[in-house]
Design a protein around this motif. Structure first.
Motif, short mmCIF file in Angstrom:
data_model
loop_
_atom_site.label_atom_id
_atom_site.label_comp_id
_atom_site.label_asym_id
_atom_site.label_seq_id
_atom_site.Cartn_x
_atom_site.Cartn_y
_atom_site.Cartn_z
N ASP A 241 41.64 38.52 32.01
CA ASP A 241 42.04 38.33 30.57
C ASP A 241 41.10 38.96 29.62
N PHE A 242 39.65 38.79 30.24
CA PHE A 242 38.81 39.71 29.26
C PHE A 242 38.88 41.19 29.36
N LEU A 243 39.42 41.68 30.44
CA LEU A 243 39.21 43.14 30.86
C LEU A 243 40.50 43.69 30.54
N GLY A 244 41.76 43.14 30.39
CA GLY A 244 43.16 43.73 30.31
C GLY A 244 43.73 43.83 31.69
N ASN A 245 44.27 44.97 31.84
CA ASN A 245 45.33 45.43 32.91
C ASN A 245 44.42 46.07 34.12
N VAL A 246 43.59 45.24 34.71
CA VAL A 246 42.83 45.79 35.88
C VAL A 246 42.85 44.90 37.18
N GLU A 247 42.30 45.65 38.03
CA GLU A 247 42.02 44.93 39.41
C GLU A 247 40.75 44.75 39.87
N LEU A 248 40.17 43.80 40.43
CA LEU A 248 38.84 43.53 40.75
C LEU A 248 38.70 43.71 42.31
N THR A 249 37.80 44.54 42.75
CA THR A 249 37.43 44.87 44.24
C THR A 249 36.25 44.49 44.53
N LEU A 250 35.66 43.74 45.38
CA LEU A 250 34.52 43.10 45.61
C LEU A 250 33.76 44.17 46.44
N LEU A 251 32.49 44.49 45.82
CA LEU A 251 31.63 45.66 46.24
C LEU A 251 30.34 44.71 47.16
#
Length: 394
Positions: free
Chosen positions: A18-28
């Motif tokens: 919600d902070f970042l908008g329309n995104v996906e997070l990938t664990l690095l």
């Protein structure tokens, strides 16, 4: 090898998105797996684009920061307009904007923000900060609210932030608009021949308000381009650190004309419509400070009953389907979501939020871009007439 599991719950991940908008997070990177050494962090996280750091401590705080600029161990002070700190413990998430020009130091140490707040320090699972960090943030820095003053970490993760291209479409456009040359000519004629509802007023006065780089001057240039028949650049525009729109300087107090100050302003001299200009790509990153400033302005404008609307610029940069074809703008559920978000954050009706695309890198005019721009001007003129109509009935 099985993928490394994230410690974020589904709800926590949603809060961060919600902070970042329309995104996906990938664990690095995960410190409990790869170690708290700065070298391990850089090995997995350097040159990965925008990243989100998420730290956890014994008190249950989940906190960290976002940077849109690559880690590269360059040794430079990083400028990042989008960098911020956050804490999502409790019902109300905390977001702290980091100073744009001192967002972080791109060194070989652990990840840091504002050059003085380090997440794991000297290869140890501890948060380190210096009090001088206060001067490098855009609002007061409260370590108690951010992480409960518990500096010992139980985990630290870094995620790559990817803009998702999965934007759905409605079966029926949520706003109807004609994308024809005939409609463009009709709009241009309506605007050229417009006469204010009040005979004593020769022209409509519109005040445009918005943060640096939102697109105020670009909108002026774009409208001028439509009527000139080719792309122009009459007003300076760009992405400098200070506003290039010189007609209104938010850092200087307003100095009224001495002759006008001695008498009430005439209807001709008053503002007839206020337009807020907001960058669609930065809505989710809007700081509390900016939101409060706009709320204060909106309250004062409401007190004098001036109609208000919002131009949501750079819509093509926030939705790939709109970038491919502007005609998709009112079929995109993502653009509709952004319009609703602007409406909620600024306190204006959805019907008063108009997405537009300014001319920026184009060399020739485009029909659909012109129609969006001209529709926006038509709405401003309608709102100004509403203002005159209200005065006429008093």
């Amino acid at each position: 090898m099985a993928p490394i599991a994230s410690d974020l719950t589904k709800d926590q991940r949603k809060q961060l998105c919600d902070f970042l908008g329309n995104v996906e997070l990938t664990l690095l990177y995960k410190a409990s797996v790869h170690g708290y050494q700065a070298s391990a962090f850089h090995q997995r996280c350097d040159r990965q684009g925008p990243t989100l750091l998420v730290a956890y401590n014994r008190l249950g705080y989940i906190f960290g920061g976002y940077t849109s600029v690559d880690y590269a161990q360059s040794g430079r002070e990083i400028t990042d307009e989008e960098a911020f700190l956050f804490s999502i413990r409790g019902r109300v998430p905390l977001r702290i904007q980091v100073n744009t020009y001192n967002a972080r130091l791109d060194d070989a140490g652990g990840p840091n923000f504002a050059q003085r707040l380090y997440f794991f320090h000297k290869n140890q699972p501890v948060v380190y900060y210096s009090k001088s960090v206060i001067a490098l943030l855009d609002q007061p820095f409260n370590t108690l609210k951010l992480y409960g003053n518990d500096t010992e970490l139980t985990e630290c993760e870094v995620y790559k932030v990817n803009q998702t291209l999965q934007v759905s479409f409605k079966e029926k456009p949520w706003r109807n608009i004609l994308w024809t040359s005939k409609r463009r000519e009709e709009l241009m004629d309506l605007i050229r021949n417009h006469k204010p509802l009040m005979p004593s007023v020769s022209r409509v006065r519109i005040l445009m308000i918005g943060p640096v780089g939102a697109g105020k001057s670009s909108f002026f240039n774009s409208i001028n381009s439509v009527f000139m028949g080719h792309v122009t650049s009459k007003a300076m525009s760009g992405s400098a650190g200070t506003s290039l729109t010189t007609q209104f300087n938010p850092k200087a107090p307003f100095q009224p004309d001495e002759q006008k100050a001695s008498r009430p302003a005439s209807l001709q001299e008053k503002i007839h419509c206020v337009v807020y200009v907001i960058d669609a790509t930065k809505i989710s990153l809007m700081s509390d400070q900016l939101e409060e400033k706009l709320s204060s302005v909106r309250s004062k404008v409401n007190s004098v009953a001036i109609p208000q609307m919002v131009l949501m610029t750079k819509v093509d940069e926030t939705c790939p389907h709109v970038q491919n074809d502007l005609e998709n703008i009112y079929a995109s559920s993502y653009i509709k979501m952004k319009v609703q978000e602007v409406s909620s954050r600024l306190g204006v009706p959805v019907s008063c939020v108009l997405p537009v695309k300014n001319y920026s890198q184009e060399l020739e005019l485009e029909l659909k871009c012109d129609i969006l721009l001209l529709n926006a001007i038509q709405q401003m003129l309608r709102f100004a007439n509403d203002y005159f109509d209200d005065i006429d009935t008093i």
